[in-house]
Design a protein around this motif. Structure first.
Motif, PDB file in Angstrom:
ATOM      1  N   ILE A  11       0.405  -1.518   0.232  1.00 19.71           N
ATOM      2  CA  ILE A  11      -0.243   0.240  -0.045  1.00 19.71           C
ATOM      3  C   ILE A  11       0.820   0.960  -0.350  1.00 19.71           C
ATOM      4  CG2 ILE A  11      -1.695   0.841   1.300  1.00 19.71           C
ATOM      5  CD1 ILE A  11      -2.787  -1.047   0.435  1.00 19.71           C
ATOM      6  N   ASP A  12       0.362   2.419  -0.455  1.00 17.77           N
ATOM      7  CA  ASP A  12       1.128   3.684  -0.712  1.00 17.77           C
ATOM      8  C   ASP A  12       0.869   4.063   0.476  1.00 17.77           C
ATOM      9  OD1 ASP A  12       2.436   5.823  -1.245  1.00 17.77           O
ATOM     10  OD2 ASP A  12       1.341   6.407  -3.247  1.00 17.77           O
ATOM     11  N   PHE A  13       1.048   3.980   1.771  1.00 18.36           N
ATOM     12  CA  PHE A  13       0.419   4.087   3.290  1.00 18.36           C
ATOM     13  C   PHE A  13       0.520   6.246   2.490  1.00 18.36           C
ATOM     14  CE2 PHE A  13       0.418   0.593   4.558  1.00 18.36           C
ATOM     15  CZ  PHE A  13      -0.690   0.490   4.962  1.00 18.36           C
ATOM     16  N   ALA A  14       1.611   7.494   1.533  1.00 17.86           N
ATOM     17  CA  ALA A  14       1.900   8.494   1.997  1.00 17.86           C
ATOM     18  C   ALA A  14       0.839   8.958   1.421  1.00 17.86           C
ATOM     19  CB  ALA A  14       3.309   8.630   1.224  1.00 17.86           C
ATOM     20  N   ASN A  15       0.007   7.858   0.753  1.00 17.69           N
ATOM     21  CA  ASN A  15      -0.801   9.075  -0.506  1.00 17.69           C
ATOM     22  C   ASN A  15      -3.009   7.966   0.250  1.00 17.69           C
ATOM     23  OD1 ASN A  15       0.404  10.565  -2.234  1.00 17.69           O
ATOM     24  ND2 ASN A  15       1.440   9.355  -2.834  1.00 17.69           N
ATOM     25  N   VAL A  16      -2.184   7.787   1.032  1.00 14.89           N
ATOM     26  CA  VAL A  16      -3.933   6.969   1.340  1.00 14.89           C
ATOM     27  C   VAL A  16      -5.036   8.337   1.951  1.00 14.89           C
ATOM     28  CG1 VAL A  16      -5.049   5.317   3.276  1.00 14.89           C
ATOM     29  CG2 VAL A  16      -3.301   4.616   1.414  1.00 14.89           C
ATOM     30  N   ALA A  17      -5.945   8.496   1.745  1.00 11.17           N
ATOM     31  CA  ALA A  17      -6.923   9.506   2.263  1.00 11.17           C
ATOM     32  C   ALA A  17      -7.965   9.074   2.694  1.00 11.17           C
ATOM     33  CB  ALA A  17      -7.012  10.076   1.010  1.00 11.17           C
ATOM     34  N   ASP A  71     -11.575  -6.681   0.202  1.00  8.49           N
ATOM     35  CA  ASP A  71     -10.605  -6.987   2.110  1.00  8.49           C
ATOM     36  C   ASP A  71      -9.469  -5.725   1.536  1.00  8.49           C
ATOM     37  OD1 ASP A  71     -12.593  -8.536   2.181  1.00  8.49           O
ATOM     38  OD2 ASP A  71     -11.045 -10.494   0.810  1.00  8.49           O
ATOM     39  N   ARG A  72      -8.964  -5.345   0.900  1.00  7.67           N
ATOM     40  CA  ARG A  72      -8.352  -4.405   1.003  1.00  7.67           C
ATOM     41  C   ARG A  72      -7.804  -3.628   1.453  1.00  7.67           C
ATOM     42  NH1 ARG A  72      -3.203  -4.740  -1.845  1.00  7.67           N
ATOM     43  NH2 ARG A  72      -1.937  -3.325  -2.338  1.00  7.67           N
ATOM     44  N   SER A  73      -9.185  -2.662   0.711  1.00  3.86           N
ATOM     45  CA  SER A  73      -9.420  -1.188   1.486  1.00  3.86           C
ATOM     46  C   SER A  73     -10.414  -0.765   2.317  1.00  3.86           C
ATOM     47  CB  SER A  73     -10.040  -0.793  -0.025  1.00  3.86           C
ATOM     48  OG  SER A  73     -11.518  -1.683  -0.041  1.00  3.86           O
ATOM     49  N   TRP A  74     -10.986  -2.137   2.635  1.00  8.31           N
ATOM     50  CA  TRP A  74     -11.033  -2.076   3.905  1.00  8.31           C
ATOM     51  C   TRP A  74     -10.443  -2.208   5.568  1.00  8.31           C
ATOM     52  CZ3 TRP A  74     -14.982  -0.026   6.842  1.00  8.31           C
ATOM     53  CH2 TRP A  74     -15.007  -0.128   8.485  1.00  8.31           C
ATOM     54  N   GLY A  75      -9.201  -3.154   4.456  1.00 16.80           N
ATOM     55  CA  GLY A  75      -8.584  -3.688   6.112  1.00 16.80           C
ATOM     56  C   GLY A  75      -6.956  -2.575   6.063  1.00 16.80           C
ATOM     57  N   VAL A  76      -6.979  -1.676   5.201  1.00 20.08           N
ATOM     58  CA  VAL A  76      -6.291  -0.292   5.593  1.00 20.08           C
ATOM     59  C   VAL A  76      -6.825   0.602   6.446  1.00 20.08           C
ATOM     60  CG1 VAL A  76      -4.824   1.351   3.925  1.00 20.08           C
ATOM     61  CG2 VAL A  76      -5.094  -0.423   3.226  1.00 20.08           C
ATOM     62  N   LEU A  77      -8.230   0.212   6.187  1.00 19.39           N
ATOM     63  CA  LEU A  77      -8.929   1.473   6.994  1.00 19.39           C
ATOM     64  C   LEU A  77      -9.319   1.096   8.080  1.00 19.39           C
ATOM     65  CD1 LEU A  77     -11.164   4.230   7.463  1.00 19.39           C
ATOM     66  CD2 LEU A  77     -12.552   2.823   6.500  1.00 19.39           C
ATOM     67  N   SER A  78      -9.547  -0.088   8.773  1.00 18.57           N
ATOM     68  CA  SER A  78      -9.811  -0.811   9.644  1.00 18.57           C
ATOM     69  C   SER A  78      -8.088  -0.169  10.701  1.00 18.57           C
ATOM     70  CB  SER A  78     -10.149  -1.672   9.701  1.00 18.57           C
ATOM     71  OG  SER A  78     -11.251  -2.276   9.627  1.00 18.57           O
ATOM     72  N   HIS A  79      -7.135  -0.710   9.706  1.00 24.90           N
ATOM     73  CA  HIS A  79      -5.880  -0.598  10.436  1.00 24.90           C
ATOM     74  C   HIS A  79      -5.618   0.644  10.744  1.00 24.90           C
ATOM     75  CE1 HIS A  79      -1.728  -1.792  10.780  1.00 24.90           C
ATOM     76  NE2 HIS A  79      -1.349  -0.167  10.029  1.00 24.90           N
ATOM     77  N   SER A 421      11.019   0.460  -2.632  1.00 24.42           N
ATOM     78  CA  SER A 421      11.525   1.398  -1.197  1.00 24.42           C
ATOM     79  C   SER A 421      10.137   1.266  -0.999  1.00 24.42           C
ATOM     80  CB  SER A 421      11.181   2.835  -1.537  1.00 24.42           C
ATOM     81  OG  SER A 421      10.896   3.734  -2.770  1.00 24.42           O
ATOM     82  N   VAL A 422       9.340   1.326   0.832  1.00 25.53           N
ATOM     83  CA  VAL A 422       7.661   1.181   1.355  1.00 25.53           C
ATOM     84  C   VAL A 422       7.795   2.374   1.881  1.00 25.53           C
ATOM     85  CG1 VAL A 422       6.669  -0.166   2.965  1.00 25.53           C
ATOM     86  CG2 VAL A 422       8.827  -1.363   0.962  1.00 25.53           C
ATOM     87  N   SER A 423       5.857   3.038   1.851  1.00 27.32           N
ATOM     88  CA  SER A 423       5.998   3.774   2.310  1.00 27.32           C
ATOM     89  C   SER A 423       5.114   2.921   3.552  1.00 27.32           C
ATOM     90  CB  SER A 423       4.800   4.170   1.473  1.00 27.32           C
ATOM     91  OG  SER A 423       3.590   5.293   2.040  1.00 27.32           O
ATOM     92  N   ARG A 424       5.250   3.676   4.400  1.00 24.27           N
ATOM     93  CA  ARG A 424       4.185   3.968   5.944  1.00 24.27           C
ATOM     94  C   ARG A 424       3.594   5.203   5.962  1.00 24.27           C
ATOM     95  NH1 ARG A 424      10.401   5.222   8.969  1.00 24.27           N
ATOM     96  NH2 ARG A 424      10.346   7.356   7.956  1.00 24.27           N
ATOM     97  N   TRP A 425       3.148   4.202   7.042  1.00 26.45           N
ATOM     98  CA  TRP A 425       1.574   5.262   8.209  1.00 26.45           C
ATOM     99  C   TRP A 425       2.506   6.262   9.041  1.00 26.45           C
ATOM    100  CZ3 TRP A 425       1.568  -0.436   8.243  1.00 26.45           C
ATOM    101  CH2 TRP A 425       1.780  -1.067   9.228  1.00 26.45           C
ATOM    102  N   HIS A 426       3.621   6.236   9.560  1.00 20.27           N
ATOM    103  CA  HIS A 426       3.971   6.740  10.493  1.00 20.27           C
ATOM    104  C   HIS A 426       5.706   6.250  10.385  1.00 20.27           C
ATOM    105  CE1 HIS A 426       5.315   8.020  14.786  1.00 20.27           C
ATOM    106  NE2 HIS A 426       4.060   8.702  15.315  1.00 20.27           N
ATOM    107  N   GLY A 427       6.234   7.510  10.689  1.00 24.03           N
ATOM    108  CA  GLY A 427       7.747   7.793  10.796  1.00 24.03           C
ATOM    109  C   GLY A 427       8.863   6.867  11.666  1.00 24.03           C
TER     110      GLY A 427
END
Length: 736
Positions: A11-17, A71-79, A421-427
């Protein structure tokens, strides 16, 4: 399969809204509903009356593949709602819950889809040709249909759907209240209250103080000038676990410990002083009662006597009576040791001027006992467990056991990006890839290990993406999971320094992760942890903890943060000697929670809040040997059963602990790093996931049914029982 980095589908967490995820969830549900509509239309015109088993399976697999997007979109949101909860994320997450629940109920009650599964099973010749994983997935799906009300008349199905929707909303609200109540508490400390606190504890309190200053400024409570005038360091006690434990374990101020204890055990209750946050009451009392009532209604609709029977219908255990007998028998085994534990604490409490030991004294006095009896202090050994060393040692252990290697991937940055390279949701988040002995990519996992504001408490493994392939479209994906903790963060320029308890937690969650990642099953519904009975899913996690209690294992995960020196022999000996310290009291505490959970879900009619508290008090009267204050409202924060998947299943921790102890005894017999035994465990437990019943998997590894002997021995109960009653010969029983 010849896997590549792209098969991780990261997932490209840097661009997830949140709004984008909302739209993706709705779009995925719309497409799946269209598929079901077409199936319904075909059924109504009898176009599928003579459908073959082969075609039925193709339809089932096509529908499964269609659901990947959901599963993917809801899984990201729940996480994200769990690890970095904001008002925007929470709003979108909760807004979608009724829609998602309605969709899940429609799938579970969709007669044409159900008929496809029946067609496959009824063609016995065809069904016999299926690979075991596919056959098992179909059997579990049929069971799920039954538990979703597929056989109910239309009006009852509508009632069932309404119940499911309401339950999903109530569980989310329960979790919100616990998180908000935890985050709302802040107690500014004076110098006198700091006595006894360790250097690392003071650093945690100072860090909490800086966060509190930021909240005061953001909320407009104080101006920038007023915040700047506050002292530095500014010590604040919070209810985040690292801070809470630092105070409860080391603070000499008994009144401070009691104050913090009361705040913690009254979260989200009528006694919570932060009854209103953002204008909403955080009291979970009414929610708990309503959840139990709705679960009972659901059970009755499905033809069960109570919800506990619904829960156990998908587990290893056969009945409430079997589970209750297991728990009460184990309590009887643990009680002699627990009484010795309590007597030891009470004896030491007197030395510190405490006439009557109370719950807020237990951790404090236990630490004094460890220092005196075992010459062991958690703070003295903490520098020997810097997180980077623990992680590298953990990876070395699993490499020796299973022939796998772990490599960290570069983190995405503006200055340096690569194809991998891997995007992340926190530093703080890190990402790793797992490779087999032949350097084949197996899967990937994220570590998000530190406590912070907006993050749910506790530790867990989220099996975000299962191993899966769909040849019809040339699609394959590797398993990916999130492993989350709430450890003490890096402070004062040093890496995070773990207590041994935190080391055990890391090993536990990594055991779950290995179960998810090492699967060879490509049918998603039974790959990794999917499809594994809930009371067996803790087997690999508790099993992994054993290597953090072994001298060889500890040598790999420990070195002093400044000198690099190995853990001295006297401290190693003390650490190993303290393994079963207070295990009797700890076991009774777990049984108390498990029995309470079982009984409130087995009670009919459903209990109101007073009935819930009365049941908890009755269980404590039966099981506990230490008095609990009347104001304790532990149940109001019991997220495992009111907001998680452990309803009428919390006993699973002790049930699986029996399995894990017996499984590890095989390594004790063969050598704890024996590669052949490691391969056998990987092949019979970790690789097969839920493709066979857990009982079958265990017996394939152990060569027999599970015995309670190893659990009693590992817990130190055998010696305590012998000392308590030398004439009472204990017989071995095969519990599972």
């Amino acid at each position: 399969m010849n896997a590549t980095f792209t098969d991780l589908h990261l997932i490209d967490f840097a661009n997830v809204a949140p709004n984008t995820l909302h739209d993706e969830v709705i779009s995925a549900i719309d497409k799946a509903n269209t598929f079901l509509d077409d199936m319904t239309a075909a059924s109504e015109t009898n176009h599928d009356a003579d459908i073959s088993a082969e075609q039925a399976l193709m339809d089932v697999m096509a529908f499964d593949h269609l659901n990947l997007a959901l599963d993917r979109s809801w899984g990201v949101l729940s996480h994200l709602n769990s690890v970095t909860s904001t008002d925007d994320i929470r709003h979108v997450h909760h807004e979608l819950l009724p829609t998602l629940s309605a969709y899940g109920t429609r799938v579970g009650q969709h007669q044409p889809l159900f008929s496809r599964y029946q067609t496959i099973v009824n063609d016995t010749a065809f069904f016999a040709t299926l690979e075991p994983a596919r056959a098992r997935a179909i059997e579990l799906a049929l069971q799920s249909f039954e538990l979703s009300g597929v056989a109910l008349p239309t009006d009852k199905q509508e009632q069932f759907a309404a119940i499911q929707s309401k339950l999903s909303t109530l569980s989310a609200t329960f979790s919100d209240h616990v998180l908000d109540a935890t985050q709302a508490y802040a107690l500014v400390l004076n110098d006198e209250q700091l006595a006894g606190l360790t250097e690392s504890g003071l650093a945690l309190l100072a860090d909490a103080g800086e966060q509190h200053k930021a909240k005061l400024l953001a909320s407009g409570t104080l101006t920038q000038e007023e915040v700047s005038a506050l002292p530095t360091p500014y010590y604040v006690a919070s209810l985040n676990i690292p801070v809470y434990l630092a105070v409860m374990t080391h603070a000499d101020d008994r009144c401070l410990r009691e104050t913090l204890y009361r705040a913690y055990v009254t979260r989200a209750s009528e006694f919570d002083e932060h009854t209103n946050v953002k204008g909403d009451s955080l009291n979970n009392a009414a929610i708990m009662s309503e959840i139990l009532q709705l679960r009972e209604q659901k059970a009755k609709l499905l033809g069960f006597e109570h919800y506990a029977d619904v829960s156990l219908s998908t587990k290893m255990a056969d009945s409430v009576a079997e589970v209750e007998t297991f728990l009460r028998d184990l309590a009887a085994q643990a009680t002699p040791a627990a009484k010795q534990d309590l007597a030891q604490l009470q004896q030491y409490a007197h030395d510190y001027g405490i006439d009557e030991l109370q719950p807020w004294d237990s951790a404090y006095i236990a630490e004094k006992v460890k220092q005196t009896e075992f010459s062991l202090s958690q703070e003295e050994i903490r520098p020997y467990f810097p997180l980077p060393k623990v992680i590298s040692g953990l990876f070395a252990i699993v490499e020796r056991l299973y022939g796998i290697t772990v490599k960290e991937q570069p983190i995405e940055s503006i200055e340096n990006t690569t194809d991998q390279s891997v995007s992340r949701w926190h530093g703080d988040v890190r990402f790793y890839q797992l490779f087999d002995a032949d350097n084949q990519l197996i899967g990937g996992f994220y570590f998000d290990l530190f406590a912070r504001s907006g993050k749910r408490g506790g530790a867990w493994m989220n099996g975000f993406q299962a191993r899966y392939s769909y040849e019809e479209q040339g699609h394959q994906q590797l398993p990916v999971c999130f492993m989350v903790g709430n450890f003490t963060p890096a402070l004062d320029g040093k890496p995070s320094l773990l207590t041994h308890d935190e080391v055990l937690t890391l090993f536990h969650e990594f055991g779950h992760g290995l179960h998810h990642l090492l699967t060879q099953v490509t049918v998603g519904d039974v790959a990794g942890v999917n499809g594994v009975e809930w009371d067996a899913v803790e087997l690999p996690s508790q099993f992994m903890e054993n290597w953090a209690w072994d001298a060889e294992g500890i040598a790999l995960i420990s070195s002093h943060v400044e000198t690099g020196d190995a853990l001295p022999k006297d401290k190693l000996d003390a650490l190993l000697a303290v393994k079963n310290f207070q295990s009797g009291l700890q076991t009774l505490r777990q049984i108390e929670f498990a029995l309470f959970d079982l009984l409130i879900h087995a009670h009919t009619p459903a209990l109101d809040y007073e009935g819930i508290l009365a049941t908890l008090n009755a269980v404590r009267s039966d099981i506990a040997i230490m008095q609990t204050p009347d104001y304790n409202r532990f149940a109001n924060g019991f997220s495992h059963i009111f907001a998680g998947g452990y309803a009428a299943g919390y006993y699973s921790y002790k049930w699986a602990e029996l399995l894990s102890a017996d499984a590890f005894s095989k390594f004790e017999e063969d050598g704890i790093f024996n590669p052949n035994t490691g391969k056998a465990f990987r092949d019979t437990i970790l690789s097969v996931g839920g493709s066979f019943p857990a009982k079958t998997n265990f017996e394939n590894f152990r060569g027999r049914s599970a015995s309670i002997d190893a659990l009693l021995r590992h817990s130190g109960f055998a010696n305590a029982n012998a000392a308590a009653n030398a004439d009472n010969t204990q017989t071995t029983r095969e519990v599972i």
